[in-house]
Design a protein around this motif. Sequence first.
Motif, PDB file in Angstrom:
ATOM      1  N   GLU A 510      10.618   0.768  43.345  1.00  0.00           N
ATOM      2  CA  GLU A 510       9.442   0.918  44.206  1.00  0.00           C
ATOM      3  C   GLU A 510       9.854   1.119  45.663  1.00  0.00           C
ATOM      4  O   GLU A 510       9.291   1.980  46.366  1.00  0.00           O
ATOM      5  CB  GLU A 510       8.558  -0.320  44.066  1.00  0.00           C
ATOM      6  N   CYS A 513      11.274   4.590  46.278  1.00  0.00           N
ATOM      7  CA  CYS A 513      10.198   5.583  46.371  1.00  0.00           C
ATOM      8  C   CYS A 513       9.565   5.576  47.756  1.00  0.00           C
ATOM      9  O   CYS A 513       9.213   6.634  48.293  1.00  0.00           O
ATOM     10  CB  CYS A 513       9.139   5.300  45.303  1.00  0.00           C
ATOM     11  N   LEU A 518       9.739   9.579  47.086  1.00  0.00           N
ATOM     12  CA  LEU A 518       9.988  10.194  45.786  1.00  0.00           C
ATOM     13  C   LEU A 518       8.677  10.529  45.095  1.00  0.00           C
ATOM     14  O   LEU A 518       7.685   9.799  45.202  1.00  0.00           O
ATOM     15  CB  LEU A 518      10.809   9.249  44.899  1.00  0.00           C
ATOM     16  N   GLU A 520       6.088  10.743  42.234  1.00  0.00           N
ATOM     17  CA  GLU A 520       5.795   9.910  41.074  1.00  0.00           C
ATOM     18  C   GLU A 520       5.919  10.700  39.772  1.00  0.00           C
ATOM     19  O   GLU A 520       6.276  10.135  38.737  1.00  0.00           O
ATOM     20  CB  GLU A 520       4.391   9.325  41.199  1.00  0.00           C
ATOM     21  N   LEU A 523       9.531  10.558  38.647  1.00  0.00           N
ATOM     22  CA  LEU A 523       9.889   9.269  38.073  1.00  0.00           C
ATOM     23  C   LEU A 523       9.294   9.099  36.685  1.00  0.00           C
ATOM     24  O   LEU A 523       9.948   8.581  35.773  1.00  0.00           O
ATOM     25  CB  LEU A 523       9.415   8.136  38.995  1.00  0.00           C
TER      26      LEU A 523
END
Length: 712
Positions: A510, A513, A518, A520, A523
């Motif tokens: 988390e 990110c 980053l 989502e 991921l």
Amino acid sequence: MLVCSGPMMKLVYKLQAEEYRYDFPVSSLPGPVKASIQEQVLPECSLYHNKVQFPSSGGLGLNLALNPFEYYMFYFAISLITQKNSPITHHISPSNSAYFTLVDTYLKCFLPTEGSVLPPPSSNPGGAIPSPTPRSPAVPFTSYGMHHTSLLKRHVAHQPSVNADPASQEIWRSETLLQIFVEMWLHHYSLEMYQKMQSPHVKESFKPTEEHVLVVRLLVKHLHAFSNSLKPEPLSPSAHSHTASPLEEFKRVVIPRFVQEKLYIFLQHCFGHWPLDASFRAVLEMWLSYLQPWRYAPEKPPQSAEPLPRSVSEKWAAFIQENLLMYTKLFVGFLNRALRTDLVSPKNALMVFRVAKVFAQPNLAEMILKGEQLFLEPELVIPHRQHRLFMTPPFGGSFFSSWPPTITDASFKVKSHVYSLEGQDFQYKQMFGTEVRNLVLKLAQLICQAQQTAKSISDHSAETMASQSFFSWFRFTPSEMNGSYTGNDLDEIGQDSIKKTDEYLEKALEYLCQIFKLNEAQLTQMMMKCGTAQDENGKKQLPDCIESEDGLILTPLGRYQIINGLRRFEVQYQGDTELQPIRSYENATLVRLLFRLSSVLNERFADQMDVLCSREDFVGRLCRYHLTNPHLVQKTRYTPMVKDRTSQNWGPRISLRFLASYRTLISLLMIYFMASWFYIGPVGCTFIILIAYFLYAIIMTFFSERWKPHEH
């Protein structure tokens, strides 16, 4: 005894007043300092100026002529490095050791965060300690690096009366103490650093201990508190020049002048040479302590009802920009270490979580990005960076319109910081650039895989605990049969640690990110890829590989997974089962004797066994079930074999090796023992066992060829 006001320090100050000088061998100094002095290159630190002495007639090596305070502190500092060779009788926490406590006491005494330095006990108030007088002709030294004039010399030269300001008399103790600690604890280079710096190319075998790193962290934390205790600057510059005390000016320059460069090189050495184990936590916390000077600021964070993380104030932007490499290059070094460690281990997962949490503090990533932008600003073409000028065009017009953009003060400081530490030809790697971002994505993928692996281990541990019984010691698991090792310590640690690992990795992902913005969707795709790598049971996972004409080929990610223990191939024995290494649950003598007996029988009756196994009736099926090895034909999905490799047909044969197993022998002894209760002798019991097995073999023969492959 050794505290600032103790008997030892009183004796030191008494000898100091009498101007005694003591010889300290140059050979005891850190490698870079020793090599430069031996080659008559004076180190940049003012601590060594006017102290190097020629050896006396018949003497051995160069010496430093030190006053009692310097002599005591040199030996005190060097004991941290030399004591690692002494035998350890029992484990003592470094933070509870007497040495750690003394270092903390000396720092608080000579580098106080409140008030001024206490005067020495029983010292002469009006006497200043002169520089040591050379007892032999001075060595003709040149110098490498930039000389920093001692604060002591500057203040004494401008001080109208030594009695006017007590701090000016004792600032030499603060400066000397810090210089000695930094020189003895941080002035160590690896061979790679020698090749970058203008210092002798001599390799130093330097391996800092965990206690060494913890003491350096104590120094870093205290220096932050010491520097942050600086009084606010007055509005009038002229008032500042007349009212600032020597101690206040020392606080202003203590970190950039005395610590920054050597600590950066020390951290680089640790990041590149420290073992890939949990002991790296000490280095990590020392690095994170330096990166967060706001934690040691005197002001308290505002009380808020919402438990939000404290935002990094804009006033720290100058510190971040002037220490840019401490944040960016060392972060990349940590990424490279994290990609090579077992993230399933809770201790390693905690380290990734700690770094991600620190860099995810609000406003920190933005200030680091601003520092990178300042460094990447176009600069004026000037041959030597020492002569750069801050130019502002005084006139307008087209003549000046073609000049490159002006270098700002902040941009110059960032560039000076980077070039002074890494050299003019340094190729800077942006922390928020594409290359580092790809490393972060790779780390995020490894985090997802580590979470899946921890879940699999947790499920496997739960099943193992549920399947235990009173006779479990008779059973042998697949890992005992093939000698495999899971490469993970979570089974010994327990479910609580597995839960902590999952929490650390989830929060670290988390934070990453948040730092690197980053996507989502990326991921989610990575997590789905990790989930689809499981087999039909949802437990075993293959390393990342691709199919080719020669079989499975590992990708770079797959090699990372195998090295870290995240994934593995189920490698099985593919050779002659009779020639497998003797197991720990087998009797070596019986294995060898039964192998010889089986070999004799197979050679004697080979033709007859071939004829029997080739029959298509019930007798042929019965012989094929007992005289062929169905386990030789196995699926090779979990082993990286080439496709054209075929299993060798060993043909029908007799195998008596199972009689050498301790499990079989104990089982037979128990059967004979129980049979004796019913007055059945060994011969009768053996006959019953053979009849029972014969009936079992007949039943199994009816079903064997339907679900078991055989070799013919």
